[in-house]
Design an enzyme around this catalytic site. Sequence first.
Site, PDB file in Angstrom:
ATOM      1  N   GLY A  19      -7.907 181.058  -0.760  1.00  0.00           N
ATOM      2  CA  GLY A  19      -8.190 179.643  -0.621  1.00  0.00           C
ATOM      3  C   GLY A  19      -8.471 179.266   0.821  1.00  0.00           C
ATOM      4  O   GLY A  19      -8.234 180.036   1.755  1.00  0.00           O
ATOM      5  N   GLU A  61     -14.359 181.733  -3.627  1.00  0.00           N
ATOM      6  CA  GLU A  61     -15.231 180.557  -3.614  1.00  0.00           C
ATOM      7  C   GLU A  61     -15.666 180.188  -2.203  1.00  0.00           C
ATOM      8  O   GLU A  61     -16.702 179.560  -2.017  1.00  0.00           O
ATOM      9  CB  GLU A  61     -14.518 179.368  -4.257  1.00  0.00           C
ATOM     10  CG  GLU A  61     -13.237 178.968  -3.537  1.00  0.00           C
ATOM     11  CD  GLU A  61     -12.468 177.908  -4.290  1.00  0.00           C
ATOM     12  OE1 GLU A  61     -12.735 177.713  -5.488  1.00  0.00           O
ATOM     13  OE2 GLU A  61     -11.584 177.286  -3.683  1.00  0.00           O
ATOM     14  N   GLY A 108     -10.460 175.271  -6.462  1.00  0.00           N
ATOM     15  CA  GLY A 108     -10.546 176.422  -7.362  1.00  0.00           C
ATOM     16  C   GLY A 108      -9.229 177.107  -7.616  1.00  0.00           C
ATOM     17  O   GLY A 108      -9.195 178.128  -8.321  1.00  0.00           O
TER      18      GLY A 108
END
Length: 464
Positions: A229, A254, A348
Amino acid sequence: MERVPELLKSKIMSADQAAQFIQTGMTIGVSGFTSVGYPKAVPEALVRSGHARDLTICVGAAVGDEIDGAMVRAGLVKKRYAHQSHKDLRNAINAGTVGYSDVHISHFPMHMNQHTGPKIDVAVVECTAVSEQGLYLAASGGSADAAVRNADKVIVEVNETLPEGLVGMHDIFEIGLPPHARIIPITEPQKFKPYSEATRTIGVNVVKFLKQEIAAGRLPENPGPIQSGVGSVGNAVLSCLASSGFHGLSMYTEVMQDSALNLIEQGVFDFVSTSSIALGEENRRRFYENIDFFKDKILLRPQEITNHPEVVRRLGVISLNTPIEVDIYGNVNSTHIMGTKMMNGIGGSGDFARNARVCIFATESVAKGGLISSIVPMVSHVDQTEHDVQVIITEQGIADLRWKTPRERAELIIENCAHPDYRPMLREYYEHAIDVAAGKQTPHDLAQALSWHQRFLATGTMKP
């Protein structure tokens, strides 16, 4: 290369002219992901003119001040989807002047494609170049493909300052709609706050955990794609991989941050699949200047692909995300301060937490200089339940929650992850809850469970 082919040059207009296609009450689909690859000129023109108000902005993740700041300050935005991180937008959301719906990253493009939400009137996207065949996006994928696919009109900002080497770095795959959705053919994953001593120690503990899993035979020597993250904790953990002895790893995530760029150069990562390349100024310059080196080592994909649950599960991704707070049973709050104030949104983390091979949440054990404990009796808002959270790591240690009963989880989290200043208070609460709770499976005293948050709101500290 020619950024705009001769055939399309008749469509070139100024940002002020393009902004006139956007009218009051419209829904705007915007490119960009973690403030990378978002349009700037048209939003600035909208602020200058002020002619279009009550706009709904649809974008997969946080974008920059031109949209999430200036347009909000000008009173142009009525609703905003999905992830965000700008202070002015966050304040407007918490004040109730901008409506906000928090959506899982992988779900958001699907909702647009299935037309479950508002119709996209205009898509505004930043691109490296355009051709007769289509658009070459900037250094992110995000939900731009879904926005363009579903919009009545498309406005393209061609950013000629971007390196031409970005052309060809994207893999835009259209899944389609159920029951005829296509199988995703992926079989391998083809500036934040500075580090503190605590975040470095968290990184050391994450590497320690991974090596223990490998030694126990639960993970292979090359443990599988890593997801991280956004933020200083994720960057610090990735940095620790450089001195860990790992080589030839891959990343399926992501957002690719600064540390990952260094790890590619050092051979720790062979390949990174991402939806956004979010780098600090110095590393962004280095990436663009050496794009020929990085081009075959990084692939940009839409967020519907990078965060797709089926791919995450099948690849065996190891996920690492940062919570705001964790309770003694392993429930995680990723989005709300004191239960009511929106921070950034779930992003996400939920996509990966539910589907990862190993799901790790890592955070410092305290915040606000020790005034707040990140480990609490009961989280004030739940984003990931105890059923999705496998491992909690702080600078204090590691709590492996897999196969543990709720009471075993509580004892591990308190002893291994809580800060010593708060450990006695957590033990006292837990032992009291066992005595008074009607059920002993997950004992709580509901009257006291949220008292820590109430104490902070009243006195400015969780300490008594």
